[in-house]
Design a protein around this motif. Structure first.
Motif, PDB file in Angstrom:
ATOM      1  N   GLU A  31      38.258  42.555  36.174  1.00 42.71           N
ATOM      2  CA  GLU A  31      37.327  41.481  35.871  1.00 42.71           C
ATOM      3  C   GLU A  31      37.555  41.039  34.437  1.00 42.71           C
ATOM      4  N   LEU A  32      37.929  39.764  34.268  1.00 41.22           N
ATOM      5  CA  LEU A  32      38.188  39.221  32.942  1.00 41.22           C
ATOM      6  C   LEU A  32      37.444  37.908  32.764  1.00 41.22           C
ATOM      7  N   LYS A  33      37.094  37.603  31.525  1.00 40.49           N
ATOM      8  CA  LYS A  33      36.459  36.331  31.224  1.00 40.49           C
ATOM      9  C   LYS A  33      37.552  35.355  30.803  1.00 40.49           C
ATOM     10  N   LYS A  34      37.774  34.305  31.621  1.00 44.29           N
ATOM     11  CA  LYS A  34      38.842  33.336  31.386  1.00 44.29           C
ATOM     12  C   LYS A  34      38.282  31.926  31.517  1.00 44.29           C
ATOM     13  N   TYR A  35      39.085  30.944  31.090  1.00 40.89           N
ATOM     14  CA  TYR A  35      38.694  29.545  31.186  1.00 40.89           C
ATOM     15  C   TYR A  35      39.040  29.008  32.569  1.00 40.89           C
ATOM     16  N   CYS A  36      38.080  28.379  33.226  1.00 43.12           N
ATOM     17  CA  CYS A  36      38.300  27.757  34.531  1.00 43.12           C
ATOM     18  C   CYS A  36      38.368  26.251  34.333  1.00 43.12           C
ATOM     19  N   LYS A  37      39.513  25.640  34.695  1.00 40.60           N
ATOM     20  CA  LYS A  37      39.672  24.195  34.502  1.00 40.60           C
ATOM     21  C   LYS A  37      38.866  23.379  35.504  1.00 40.60           C
ATOM     22  N   PHE A  38      38.434  24.002  36.594  1.00 37.51           N
ATOM     23  CA  PHE A  38      37.613  23.305  37.585  1.00 37.51           C
ATOM     24  C   PHE A  38      36.146  23.276  37.168  1.00 37.51           C
ATOM     25  N   CYS A  39      35.662  24.378  36.611  1.00 36.86           N
ATOM     26  CA  CYS A  39      34.284  24.444  36.107  1.00 36.86           C
ATOM     27  C   CYS A  39      34.167  23.877  34.691  1.00 36.86           C
ATOM     28  N   LYS A  40      35.292  23.795  33.991  1.00 37.05           N
ATOM     29  CA  LYS A  40      35.358  23.357  32.591  1.00 37.05           C
ATOM     30  C   LYS A  40      34.502  24.245  31.689  1.00 37.05           C
ATOM     31  N   ALA A  41      34.601  25.571  31.921  1.00 39.03           N
ATOM     32  CA  ALA A  41      33.847  26.534  31.127  1.00 39.03           C
ATOM     33  C   ALA A  41      34.513  27.898  31.235  1.00 39.03           C
ATOM     34  N   HIS A  42      34.129  28.803  30.333  1.00 36.65           N
ATOM     35  CA  HIS A  42      34.599  30.178  30.409  1.00 36.65           C
ATOM     36  C   HIS A  42      33.720  30.923  31.407  1.00 36.65           C
ATOM     37  N   THR A  43      34.343  31.479  32.439  1.00 36.42           N
ATOM     38  CA  THR A  43      33.605  32.190  33.477  1.00 36.42           C
ATOM     39  C   THR A  43      34.297  33.524  33.743  1.00 36.42           C
ATOM     40  N   THR A  44      33.645  34.370  34.500  1.00 39.80           N
ATOM     41  CA  THR A  44      34.226  35.651  34.895  1.00 39.80           C
ATOM     42  C   THR A  44      35.175  35.419  36.059  1.00 39.80           C
ATOM     43  N   HIS A  45      36.370  35.989  35.941  1.00 43.55           N
ATOM     44  CA  HIS A  45      37.374  35.924  36.995  1.00 43.55           C
ATOM     45  C   HIS A  45      37.593  37.322  37.529  1.00 43.55           C
ATOM     46  N   ARG A  46      37.563  37.462  38.860  1.00 46.72           N
ATOM     47  CA  ARG A  46      37.672  38.755  39.511  1.00 46.72           C
ATOM     48  C   ARG A  46      38.947  38.803  40.341  1.00 46.72           C
ATOM     49  N   GLU A  47      39.520  39.978  40.448  1.00 43.51           N
ATOM     50  CA  GLU A  47      40.734  40.177  41.242  1.00 43.51           C
ATOM     51  C   GLU A  47      40.451  39.944  42.722  1.00 43.51           C
ATOM     52  N   THR A  48      41.364  39.216  43.381  1.00 43.49           N
ATOM     53  CA  THR A  48      41.244  38.975  44.817  1.00 43.49           C
ATOM     54  C   THR A  48      42.389  39.652  45.541  1.00 43.49           C
ATOM     55  N   LYS A  49      42.347  39.635  46.867  1.00 40.66           N
ATOM     56  CA  LYS A  49      43.396  40.253  47.645  1.00 40.66           C
ATOM     57  C   LYS A  49      44.549  39.308  47.846  1.00 40.66           C
TER      58      LYS A  49
END
Length: 49
Positions: A31-49
């Motif tokens: 789980e990392l906090k990264k920039y999402c270009k779709f939300c246009k904000a820094h959000t939490t990004h979680r590992e997916t399968k």
């Protein structure tokens, strides 16, 4: 030992980033906090399968 993992935004569920992790040392999901270009904000990004 290092495997490629995909990170997805927890808000909009878009898969934005790829990274590598050592599955022997970190068995839980990454789980990392990264920039999402779709939300246009820094959000939490979680590992997916």
């Amino acid at each position: 030992m290092r495997d490629k993992v995909i990170l997805a935004c927890t808000d909009c569920k878009q898969r934005n980033y790829t990274t590598k992790k050592n599955k022997k040392n970190t068995t839980e999901r990454l789980e990392l906090k990264k920039y999402c270009k779709f939300c246009k904000a820094h959000t939490t990004h979680r590992e997916t399968k």
